[in-house]
Design a protein around this motif. Structure first.
Motif, PDB file in Angstrom:
ATOM      1  N   LEU A  57       0.826  -1.201   0.000  1.00 13.93           N
ATOM      2  CA  LEU A  57       0.000   0.000   0.000  1.00 13.93           C
ATOM      3  C   LEU A  57       0.867   1.260   0.000  1.00 13.93           C
ATOM      4  CD1 LEU A  57      -2.772   1.394   0.230  1.00 13.93           C
ATOM      5  CD2 LEU A  57      -2.546   1.200   2.726  1.00 13.93           C
ATOM      6  N   LYS A  58       1.929   1.260   0.801  1.00 21.50           N
ATOM      7  CA  LYS A  58       2.825   2.418   0.829  1.00 21.50           C
ATOM      8  C   LYS A  58       3.427   2.669  -0.551  1.00 21.50           C
ATOM      9  CE  LYS A  58       4.113   1.819   5.699  1.00 21.50           C
ATOM     10  NZ  LYS A  58       5.195   1.408   6.639  1.00 21.50           N
TER      11      LYS A  58
ATOM     12  N   ASN B  74       2.122   1.852  -3.402  1.00 22.71           N
ATOM     13  CA  ASN B  74       1.077   2.329  -4.296  1.00 22.71           C
ATOM     14  C   ASN B  74       0.725   3.785  -4.014  1.00 22.71           C
ATOM     15  OD1 ASN B  74      -2.080   2.417  -5.201  1.00 22.71           O
ATOM     16  ND2 ASN B  74      -0.928   0.913  -6.397  1.00 22.71           N
ATOM     17  N   ILE B  75       0.676   4.145  -2.732  1.00 27.88           N
ATOM     18  CA  ILE B  75       0.396   5.535  -2.356  1.00 27.88           C
ATOM     19  C   ILE B  75       1.474   6.455  -2.896  1.00 27.88           C
ATOM     20  CG2 ILE B  75       0.395   7.114  -0.386  1.00 27.88           C
ATOM     21  CD1 ILE B  75      -1.114   5.020   1.202  1.00 27.88           C
ATOM     22  N   THR B  76       2.731   6.008  -2.800  1.00 25.36           N
ATOM     23  CA  THR B  76       3.844   6.811  -3.308  1.00 25.36           C
ATOM     24  C   THR B  76       3.712   7.068  -4.798  1.00 25.36           C
ATOM     25  OG1 THR B  76       5.314   5.891  -1.603  1.00 25.36           O
ATOM     26  CG2 THR B  76       6.362   6.936  -3.490  1.00 25.36           C
TER      27      THR B  76
ATOM     28  N   GLY C  35      -0.042   9.112  -5.318  1.00 24.70           N
ATOM     29  CA  GLY C  35      -0.176  10.387  -4.623  1.00 24.70           C
ATOM     30  C   GLY C  35       0.094  11.604  -5.488  1.00 24.70           C
TER      31      GLY C  35
ATOM     32  N   PHE D  85      -5.975  11.790   1.802  1.00 29.06           N
ATOM     33  CA  PHE D  85      -6.523  11.434   0.496  1.00 29.06           C
ATOM     34  C   PHE D  85      -7.993  11.812   0.357  1.00 29.06           C
ATOM     35  CE2 PHE D  85      -2.654   8.995   0.180  1.00 29.06           C
ATOM     36  CZ  PHE D  85      -2.372   9.029  -1.177  1.00 29.06           C
TER      37      PHE D  85
ATOM     38  N   LEU E  13      -4.643   5.046   6.204  1.00 22.67           N
ATOM     39  CA  LEU E  13      -5.021   6.193   5.384  1.00 22.67           C
ATOM     40  C   LEU E  13      -5.747   7.280   6.171  1.00 22.67           C
ATOM     41  CD1 LEU E  13      -6.291   4.304   2.198  1.00 22.67           C
ATOM     42  CD2 LEU E  13      -4.100   5.466   2.500  1.00 22.67           C
TER      43      LEU E  13
ATOM     44  N   TRP F 129     -11.868   6.244  -5.368  1.00 22.33           N
ATOM     45  CA  TRP F 129     -10.596   5.526  -5.336  1.00 22.33           C
ATOM     46  C   TRP F 129     -10.876   4.058  -5.043  1.00 22.33           C
ATOM     47  CZ3 TRP F 129      -6.105   6.413  -1.288  1.00 22.33           C
ATOM     48  CH2 TRP F 129      -4.951   5.722  -1.722  1.00 22.33           C
TER      49      TRP F 129
ATOM     50  N   ILE G  74      -9.203   0.388  -4.453  1.00 20.33           N
ATOM     51  CA  ILE G  74      -7.929  -0.201  -4.034  1.00 20.33           C
ATOM     52  C   ILE G  74      -8.106  -1.707  -3.934  1.00 20.33           C
ATOM     53  CG2 ILE G  74      -6.082  -0.177  -2.323  1.00 20.33           C
ATOM     54  CD1 ILE G  74      -7.188   2.472  -1.291  1.00 20.33           C
TER      55      ILE G  74
ATOM     56  N   SER H 250      -4.535   0.325  -7.879  1.00 17.54           N
ATOM     57  CA  SER H 250      -5.493   1.405  -7.675  1.00 17.54           C
ATOM     58  C   SER H 250      -6.108   1.847  -8.987  1.00 17.54           C
ATOM     59  CB  SER H 250      -4.809   2.628  -7.039  1.00 17.54           C
ATOM     60  OG  SER H 250      -4.445   2.381  -5.711  1.00 17.54           O
TER      61      SER H 250
END
Length: 368
Positions: A212-213, A215-217, A220, A254, A278, A323, A325, A335
């Motif tokens: 997840l980290k 993917n967020i990076t 984002g 987010f 999140l 969003w 996920i 995502s």
């Protein structure tokens, strides 16, 4: 098994295939194909009725099902059933886990980008659980029996705006399979007695958090407003300059980028972890918890049940951003970002007969 079910977050209306109503369950090809036909043909029939699209107008067909890959394939079954065109591009994805639905959406987008203007792509997401019931005694392999249920979704994508209800803004895929722990955290194997099943590692939540980290990076910078990106950059620089590990990294909000969240309903622990990671509210994850309660873990189609929940509640507005996920074996975190073009009109759907009862309170331990 009973203790696992009581803590699973599932309600009493989830659906198992007929083959699992017997002791012991039977897992032959005939029963497996019967489940496939029940789920995917029903979903496609419903889609065709709602969109009024002709079968010969479909140019691309993509189906994903991880654990059952018969010969002929799922796409062949659909083409035969609906007598589709001879030149239809078709792909059957298997072994990609619960995030395969978003992989299919990304693949359909790629096909449509090189197809003639106005082409249509049909994406079908499901999981066939009849042949994959675990009959052994390993706790880590019993959990899928408790969580997975019948479900499927059919989605139509096109480069034409006619009848379009959502615009696909982004698809971001991240894969952590180069690490052995991530690769083996969801693993199909046989136990000591030769019973085949899916082994869920105790490190699953840690691996999912790392994915997840990543993917967020990646997503984002593509979706967050400049203010949130600036705060994140300042936090990152401060930690580097001061070399102080005690300074917590800034977690972007987010909710400034999305009004709705469709988090894969993989289980209560998955939803809890994403809500914490999140910084989401209970209402932000309501659709995921209610989809898990009403339908169980329907694998790659779960995000579509969650989107249907938000719509059935009348919360979707023009311009709202969504969003999705998904997590999958390998290990993957994928995502998809959508923008609502036209709110839904009253229509039948998976929540038609039960939406009036939701949301419901889900206790930590559910006594059946």
């Amino acid at each position: 098994m009973t203790r696992l079910l009581e803590r699973s977050g599932l309600g009493e209306e989830t659906c198992l295939p007929p083959a699992h109503h017997y002791i012991p369950p039977y897992r032959n090809m005939e029963a497996s194909r019967a489940e496939v036909e029940l789920v995917i043909f029903s979903a496609i029939d419903d889609l065709l009725a709602k969109t009024s699209i002709r079968v010969d107008a479909i140019d691309i067909l993509i189906v994903n099902c991880s654990l059952f890959a018969p010969i002929p394939s799922f796409t062949d079954m659909i083409i035969n059933r609906y007598k589709m065109r001879k030149d239809i591009r078709n792909v059957h994805l298997s072994g990609m886990g619960c995030s395969a639905g978003l992989i299919s959406v990304g693949l359909a987008r790629n096909f449509l980008q090189v197809a003639p203007r106005g082409a249509h792509a049909l994406v079908v997401s499901t999981e066939t659980i009849t042949p994959n019931y675990y009959v052994g005694k390993e706790r880590a392999m019993l959990l899928p029996n408790c969580l997975f249920r019948i479900g499927g979704a059919a989605v139509l994508l096109s480069t034409s705006r006619a009848q379009a209800r959502f615009r696909l803004a982004r698809v971001v895929r991240t894969l952590t399979g180069a690490h052995d722990s991530a690769y083996r955290c969801v693993f199909q194997e046989e136990d000591g007695e030769g019973h085949r099943g899916i082994n869920l590692s105790k490190d699953l939540m840690t691996v999912a958090g790392d994915a997840l980290k990543a993917n967020i990076t990646a997503i984002g910078p593509l979706v967050l407003p400049a203010s949130e990106q600036l705060l994140f950059a300042v936090s990152f620089i401060a930690r580097r300059v001061l070399n102080n590990r005690r300074l917590k990294p800034y977690l972007p909000d987010f909710r400034t980028a999305f009004e709705h969240f469709c988090i894969h309903a993989g289980g209560r622990a998955v939803i809890d972890e994403l809500q914490r990671s999140l910084g989401l509210s209970d209402q932000d994850v309501e659709a995921s918890r209610m989809a898990l309660h009403r339908f169980g873990n329907t694998s790659s189609s779960s995000v579509w049940y969650e989107l249907a929940y938000i719509e059935a509640k009348g919360r979707m507005r023009k311009g709202d951003r969504v969003w999705m996920i998904g997590f999958g074996s390998g290990f993957k975190c994928n995502s998809a970002a959508w923008e609502c073009i036209a709110p839904p009109r009253p229509a039948e759907g998976p929540w038609e007969e039960s939406i009036c009862r939701y949301p419901v309170d889900i206790p930590e331990v559910l006594k059946h």
